[in-house]
Design a protein around this motif. Structure first.
Motif, PDB file in Angstrom:
ATOM      1  N   LEU A   3       0.345  -1.027   0.037  1.00 55.23           N
ATOM      2  CA  LEU A   3       0.116   0.071   0.167  1.00 55.23           C
ATOM      3  C   LEU A   3       1.569   1.158  -0.581  1.00 55.23           C
ATOM      4  N   TYR A   4       1.924   0.997   0.097  1.00 56.08           N
ATOM      5  CA  TYR A   4       2.555   2.445   0.797  1.00 56.08           C
ATOM      6  C   TYR A   4       3.568   2.728  -0.656  1.00 56.08           C
ATOM      7  N   ASP A   5       3.911   1.350  -0.951  1.00 61.24           N
ATOM      8  CA  ASP A   5       4.626   1.097  -2.751  1.00 61.24           C
ATOM      9  C   ASP A   5       3.458   2.473  -3.498  1.00 61.24           C
ATOM     10  N   PHE A   6       2.065   2.506  -3.854  1.00 59.96           N
ATOM     11  CA  PHE A   6       1.043   2.865  -4.441  1.00 59.96           C
ATOM     12  C   PHE A   6       0.660   4.268  -3.776  1.00 59.96           C
ATOM     13  N   GLY A   7       1.046   4.942  -2.998  1.00 68.67           N
ATOM     14  CA  GLY A   7       0.822   6.009  -1.643  1.00 68.67           C
ATOM     15  C   GLY A   7      -0.612   6.095  -1.214  1.00 68.67           C
ATOM     16  N   ILE A   8      -0.885   4.500  -0.583  1.00 67.93           N
ATOM     17  CA  ILE A   8      -2.445   4.529  -0.153  1.00 67.93           C
ATOM     18  C   ILE A   8      -2.365   5.180   1.305  1.00 67.93           C
ATOM     19  N   LEU A   9      -1.255   5.031   1.524  1.00 69.84           N
ATOM     20  CA  LEU A   9      -0.833   5.178   3.170  1.00 69.84           C
ATOM     21  C   LEU A   9      -0.844   6.954   3.715  1.00 69.84           C
ATOM     22  N   GLY A  10      -1.121   7.225   4.856  1.00 67.62           N
ATOM     23  CA  GLY A  10      -0.714   8.941   5.188  1.00 67.62           C
ATOM     24  C   GLY A  10      -2.190   9.275   5.951  1.00 67.62           C
ATOM     25  N   LYS A  11      -1.901  10.667   5.850  1.00 66.77           N
ATOM     26  CA  LYS A  11      -2.732  11.073   7.046  1.00 66.77           C
ATOM     27  C   LYS A  11      -4.708  10.917   7.191  1.00 66.77           C
ATOM     28  N   GLN A  12      -4.357  11.158   5.643  1.00 64.95           N
ATOM     29  CA  GLN A  12      -6.129  11.608   5.670  1.00 64.95           C
ATOM     30  C   GLN A  12      -6.636   9.631   5.022  1.00 64.95           C
ATOM     31  N   SER A  13      -5.765   8.308   5.153  1.00 62.34           N
ATOM     32  CA  SER A  13      -6.326   7.039   5.198  1.00 62.34           C
ATOM     33  C   SER A  13      -6.179   6.290   6.757  1.00 62.34           C
ATOM     34  N   MET A  14      -7.151   5.480   6.314  1.00 69.89           N
ATOM     35  CA  MET A  14      -8.050   4.807   7.958  1.00 69.89           C
ATOM     36  C   MET A  14      -7.129   3.297   7.031  1.00 69.89           C
ATOM     37  N   ALA A  15      -6.701   2.415   8.006  1.00 66.74           N
ATOM     38  CA  ALA A  15      -6.269   1.225   7.755  1.00 66.74           C
ATOM     39  C   ALA A  15      -7.801   0.316   8.984  1.00 66.74           C
ATOM     40  N   GLY A  16      -7.995  -0.698   7.967  1.00 65.10           N
ATOM     41  CA  GLY A  16      -9.097  -1.172   9.216  1.00 65.10           C
ATOM     42  C   GLY A  16      -8.526  -2.812   9.830  1.00 65.10           C
ATOM     43  N   HIS A  17      -8.640  -2.859  11.156  1.00 65.41           N
ATOM     44  CA  HIS A  17      -8.501  -4.131  11.790  1.00 65.41           C
ATOM     45  C   HIS A  17      -6.988  -4.427  12.079  1.00 65.41           C
ATOM     46  N   THR A  36       4.206   7.293   7.919  1.00 69.39           N
ATOM     47  CA  THR A  36       3.053   7.881   7.753  1.00 69.39           C
ATOM     48  C   THR A  36       2.067   8.829   8.268  1.00 69.39           C
ATOM     49  N   ASP A  37       1.814   8.653   9.149  1.00 65.93           N
ATOM     50  CA  ASP A  37       0.670   8.943  10.386  1.00 65.93           C
ATOM     51  C   ASP A  37      -0.761   8.523   9.851  1.00 65.93           C
ATOM     52  N   THR A  38      -1.011   7.605   9.230  1.00 63.87           N
ATOM     53  CA  THR A  38      -2.161   7.228   9.172  1.00 63.87           C
ATOM     54  C   THR A  38      -2.415   6.312  10.233  1.00 63.87           C
ATOM     55  N   MET A  39      -3.785   6.216  10.139  1.00 61.56           N
ATOM     56  CA  MET A  39      -5.447   5.889  10.641  1.00 61.56           C
ATOM     57  C   MET A  39      -4.937   4.888  11.347  1.00 61.56           C
ATOM     58  N   VAL A  40      -5.269   4.146  12.269  1.00 56.59           N
ATOM     59  CA  VAL A  40      -6.023   2.647  12.651  1.00 56.59           C
ATOM     60  C   VAL A  40      -6.741   2.566  13.323  1.00 56.59           C
ATOM     61  N   VAL A  41      -7.937   1.633  12.639  1.00 61.58           N
ATOM     62  CA  VAL A  41      -9.134   1.710  13.700  1.00 61.58           C
ATOM     63  C   VAL A  41      -9.832   0.286  14.047  1.00 61.58           C
ATOM     64  N   THR A  42      -9.468  -0.584  15.090  1.00 60.49           N
ATOM     65  CA  THR A  42      -9.712  -1.943  15.774  1.00 60.49           C
ATOM     66  C   THR A  42     -11.598  -1.766  15.776  1.00 60.49           C
ATOM     67  N   ASN A  43     -11.844  -2.708  15.443  1.00 61.91           N
ATOM     68  CA  ASN A  43     -13.317  -3.736  16.014  1.00 61.91           C
ATOM     69  C   ASN A  43     -13.716  -4.808  16.801  1.00 61.91           C
ATOM     70  N   PRO A  44     -13.051  -4.834  17.688  1.00 60.21           N
ATOM     71  CA  PRO A  44     -12.953  -5.931  18.868  1.00 60.21           C
ATOM     72  C   PRO A  44     -14.024  -6.875  18.474  1.00 60.21           C
ATOM     73  N   GLU A  45     -14.995  -6.542  18.558  1.00 59.44           N
ATOM     74  CA  GLU A  45     -16.484  -7.266  18.450  1.00 59.44           C
ATOM     75  C   GLU A  45     -16.602  -8.051  17.379  1.00 59.44           C
ATOM     76  N   SER A  46     -16.249  -7.561  16.340  1.00 64.38           N
ATOM     77  CA  SER A  46     -16.391  -7.981  14.985  1.00 64.38           C
ATOM     78  C   SER A  46     -14.858  -9.160  15.078  1.00 64.38           C
ATOM     79  N   TYR A  49       4.550   2.283  19.316  1.00 65.81           N
ATOM     80  CA  TYR A  49       4.326   2.963  18.501  1.00 65.81           C
ATOM     81  C   TYR A  49       3.631   4.126  17.324  1.00 65.81           C
ATOM     82  N   ASN A  50       2.667   4.636  18.889  1.00 61.72           N
ATOM     83  CA  ASN A  50       1.943   6.067  19.557  1.00 61.72           C
ATOM     84  C   ASN A  50       1.529   5.766  17.645  1.00 61.72           C
ATOM     85  N   ILE A  51       0.323   4.851  16.927  1.00 61.25           N
ATOM     86  CA  ILE A  51      -0.145   4.693  15.665  1.00 61.25           C
ATOM     87  C   ILE A  51      -1.894   5.890  16.152  1.00 61.25           C
ATOM     88  N   LEU A  52      -2.126   7.335  15.508  1.00 66.54           N
ATOM     89  CA  LEU A  52      -3.238   7.224  16.003  1.00 66.54           C
ATOM     90  C   LEU A  52      -4.300   6.180  15.781  1.00 66.54           C
TER      91      LEU A  52
END
Length: 444
Positions: A246-260, A275-285, A303-306
């Motif tokens: 994803l990094y190679d294709f410029g997908i990561l970054g401050k406005q992007s969000m990676a689920g799980h 890259t200051d990429t956001m991550v969202v976790t979904n425990p029940e799912s 890692y202090n990831i947002l």
């Protein structure tokens, strides 16, 4: 002017202010002031007053990852569906549902999801949509439903190669069209991202097309390493981990969000951080799909990831995800100290920081100038509540059903558990009738 007072006020501001008899003054779509009930009643004597009756007043919840299209799966029984792993779940249930959805299904399922959000005190929803039975105009159906229920929302469409190149291109176009449409709004109530399913259903060519149709300032919303099969696919086909691809294709970054991000390693965490990429976790799912527990404590602490918290379509009640998030990491790590601070930090601090990378008005706090997204909960508590323990009261004592009043953008959307401005009974009735037709089509 509207006052919401006579309750225990949790501001979530930088000072961590808590008022035992607090009040919020709302002017238009913005919070004018917070303080004690007596002070604000004296300052604004002519204001309309909503009485919290000793309950809790706090900012509305923000859901950072939802799947509205899953709404009509509740109670559904699919013929010959007996999944043995996550790939079976996707192919046998979710992809079968989304290939059958039409625009009416999208609209009525969205009405229910946004209605349920209001009733659970969720004032902002980031949704990741798929309806390969009806692609064009599908985000418009969700947008209309959000407007009718008054919920703040950020939408995207799940681009995937799974149904062929023509539909993949149509999905990219649906994203691009909605990105353009939402950018022309001036009310700060709807935003857009470029949605993508997951790396294992996206070719390099498809990633390039997504990137070519994503304007500056708009990021990507994508599932990452939700199942180990996604990891194996990336290594076998591309010779690199998912995050590196994803990094190679410029997908990561401050406005992007990676689920799980369940099955990722240290180097991938470093890339997410750098890259200051956001991550969202979904425990029940994650537990429901038996895909594993993410290294969320490492991502957050080391890692202090947002990192934020979402529901992944499992529920519209964020307190459920709070409760499960609190215990899944304790269980997984065999550490009773895990997640006490991290999960509420994600839900109550990081979710609004993430959302504010899209929405302009400050969300998730009750303070002067912030968005007037306020909820009231009917909760008294068997023990004293103060600024040191209110998260514990929410964790162990509250749920979405305790929400009595929901105010979004200064508009009262629910008052004393009665949703305002819509015919709630008709919404439920229409949805049940529409769901029945969907179920018949799925099992035809």
């Amino acid at each position: 002017m509207l006052l919401v007072g006579n309750g225990k006020l949790i501001t979530r501001n930088e000072k961590g202010e808590f008022f035992k008899d607090g009040c919020v003054a709302i002017s238009g779509s913005t919070i004018e002031k917070v303080g004690t009930t007596s002070e604000l009643k004296k300052e604004f004597p002519e204001a309309e007053f909503i009485d919290a009756k000793g309950g809790v007043i706090m900012p509305g919840f923000i859901n950072m990852h939802n799947h509205i299209y899953s709404t009509f799966a509740r109670g559904l029984s699919i013929n010959n569906y007996h999944p043995k792993n996550f790939m079976d779940i996707l192919e046998g249930q979710w992809w079968r549902i989304d290939r059958t959805l039409n625009l009416q299904d999208c609209y009525h399922s969205a009405k229910i999801a946004y209605l349920d959000s209001v009733k659970n005190g969720v004032t902002t929803v980031f949704d990741h949509h798929a309806s390969y039975g009806a692609i064009e105009g599908s985000l418009g159906q969700l947008s209309q439903a959000a407007d009718e229920l008054g919920v703040r929302t950020c939408l995207c469409y799940e681009v995937s190669d799974r149904d062929g190149e023509e539909k993949m291109k149509a999905a990219v176009k649906e994203n691009a069209d909605f990105i353009k449409a939402s950018s022309q709004r001036t009310d700060d109530m709807q935003k857009a991202m470029m949605g993508m399913h997951a790396a294992f259903t996206l070719s390099d060519k498809s990633l390039e097309l997504c990137a070519a149709n994503t304007p500056d300032g708009v990021g990507y919303h994508i599932h990452v390493a939700e199942d180990i099969a996604d990891v194996h696919d990336s290594l076998a086909k591309h010779g690199k981990p998912i995050i590196h691809r994803l990094y190679d294709f410029g997908i990561l970054g401050k406005q992007s969000m990676a689920g799980h991000c369940i099955h990722i390693g240290p180097h991938e965490m470093e890339l997410l951080r750098d890259t200051d990429t956001m991550v969202v976790t979904n425990p029940e799912s994650n537990m429901g799909n038996a895909v594993g527990c993410p290294p969320a404590m490492r991502m957050h602490n080391e890692y202090n990831i947002l990192m934020g918290l979402g529901t992944d379509g499992y529920t519209n009640d964020l307190t459920e995800s709070y409760k499960v998030g609190n215990i899944i990491h304790k269980h997984h790590l065999a550490d009773p100290n895990a997640a006490w601070a991290e999960i509420p930090d994600m839900l109550f601090n990081n979710n609004h920081k993430m959302a504010n990378r899209y929405f302009n008005k400050k969300l998730g706090v009750l303070e002067n100038g912030a968005a007037a997204d306020v909820i009231v909960l009917d909760y008294k508590g068997p023990t004293p509540m103060n600024e040191t323990n209110y998260n514990s009261h929410i964790l162990f004592g509250m749920n979405g059903g305790a929400v009595t009043d929901t105010i979004i953008n200064g508009e009262v959307r629910m008052r004393n558990r009665e949703v305002q401005g819509v015919d709630e009974a008709k919404i439920w009735s229409d949805a049940q009738a529409q769901a029945q037709t969907l179920w018949s089509r799925i099992n035809a």
